[in-house]
Enzyme design. Structure first.
Site, PDB file in Angstrom:
ATOM      1  N   SER A 129       0.919  -1.146   0.005  1.00 14.24           N
ATOM      2  CA  SER A 129      -0.172   0.036  -0.022  1.00 14.24           C
ATOM      3  C   SER A 129       0.840   1.186  -0.050  1.00 14.24           C
ATOM      4  O   SER A 129       2.037   1.447   0.599  1.00 14.24           O
ATOM      5  CB  SER A 129      -0.890  -0.056   1.233  1.00 14.24           C
ATOM      6  OG  SER A 129      -1.490   1.206   1.398  1.00 14.24           O
ATOM      7  N   TYR A 142      -2.234  -0.463  10.084  1.00 14.93           N
ATOM      8  CA  TYR A 142      -2.152  -0.749   8.763  1.00 14.93           C
ATOM      9  C   TYR A 142      -0.698  -0.462   8.112  1.00 14.93           C
ATOM     10  O   TYR A 142      -0.187  -1.052   7.353  1.00 14.93           O
ATOM     11  CB  TYR A 142      -3.255  -0.202   8.017  1.00 14.93           C
ATOM     12  CG  TYR A 142      -3.570  -0.455   6.570  1.00 14.93           C
ATOM     13  CD1 TYR A 142      -4.106  -1.856   6.292  1.00 14.93           C
ATOM     14  CD2 TYR A 142      -3.171   0.254   5.419  1.00 14.93           C
ATOM     15  CE1 TYR A 142      -4.195  -2.228   4.934  1.00 14.93           C
ATOM     16  CE2 TYR A 142      -3.331  -0.089   4.293  1.00 14.93           C
ATOM     17  CZ  TYR A 142      -3.727  -1.142   3.799  1.00 14.93           C
ATOM     18  OH  TYR A 142      -3.854  -1.623   2.452  1.00 14.93           O
TER      19      TYR A 142
END
Length: 267
Positions: A129, A142
């Site tokens: 990501s 995350y």
């Protein structure tokens, strides 16, 4: 001979889009899901795999190898989102995020490598990501799990030198998928010191996903990588400003970059 591709988390979102696109290009695609029976109309086979349960990983790899003899491309796509103030996020949810986004994919790689080594070649594409490149407010866990996976890939590449097995990271920005509905959200607590900022940030994050790019963009990027003889270490796919934010972090003083993030999230 068609290349065999295994995509973890291939039943929905980015994984599904990639699988369907590669199928149209002549690849033999297998996807994975914890509940493959829920996807009888999938355009490619879905095998049972839960990245948090190592035996299912071993069984899924064996299943594909028994049918096709080899796996040419492994796409580590399975992952889960998580939001919330780190102080108020349950330890069990933090551990589950790392089990899903880091430890599980590592185990998938470990299970796939012997077959690739025996076959004499292979390509492993790890989906991370853009959030992996910076500690984002209320997405810290995350960012950390995906960031760790980026570093693991860098180390793996050097350890695999001379094996004819390539590995790369692909870091997507915001895409229009169902990730927001499936990720863990720490509740907004009425008496929390984070109530206002977390609530506002959560709304902003959800709006980014809702207006995100078409996952087909990721599918085309991955198709191009598969057809690249020597892939780069890192790829970023998404909005120009999201990709530029990584460049800014590299060139700006830390505190100035931090202030820009605080302004962006209106904290």
């Amino acid at each position: 001979m068609s290349k065999v591709v295994l995509i973890t988390g291939g039943s929905s979102g980015i994984g599904k889009s990639v699988g369907e696109f590669l199928t149209t290009k002549g690849f033999l695609v297998y996807g994975t899901s914890r509940s493959p029976e829920r996807y009888p109309s999938s355009k490619f086979p879905i095998v049972a795999l839960d990245v948090t349960k190592n035996q299912t990983i071993i069984d899924a790899i064996k299943d594909v190898l028994s049918k096709e003899g080899h796996i040419d491309v492994l796409i580590n796509n399975a992952g889960v989102g998580i939001t919330g103030p780190i102080e108020e996020t349950p330890e069990a949810e933090i551990r589950n995020n790392f089990e899903t986004n880091l430890f599980g994919p590592i185990n998938v790689i470990k299970a796939a490598l012997p077959g690739m080594r025996e076959h004499g070649s292979g390509l492993i594409i790890n989906i991370t990501s853009i959030a992996a490149y910076m500690g984002l407010p209320y997405r810290g866990i995350y960012s950390a799990s995906k960031g760790a996976f980026e570093l693991v890939t860098e180390a793996f590449r050097m350890e695999l030198k001379g094996s004819n097995i390539e590995m790369t990271n692909v870091a997507p920005g915001d895409f229009a998928t169902n990730i927001a509905s499936s990720r863990y959200h720490a509740p907004i607590l009425e008496n929390s010191p984070y109530k206002k900022d977390y609530g506002n940030t959560l709304n902003l994050m959800n709006s980014h996903v809702d207006s995100g790019k078409d996952p087909l963009l990721m599918a085309k990027a991955i198709y191009k990588i598969i057809n690249t003889p020597k892939p780069k270490i890192h790829y970023k796919v998404g909005e120009s400003m999201q990709k530029f934010s990584i460049v800014l972090k590299r060139i700006l003083p830390d505190k100035l970059y931090e202030r820009l993030l605080i302004m962006y999230y209106k904290l």
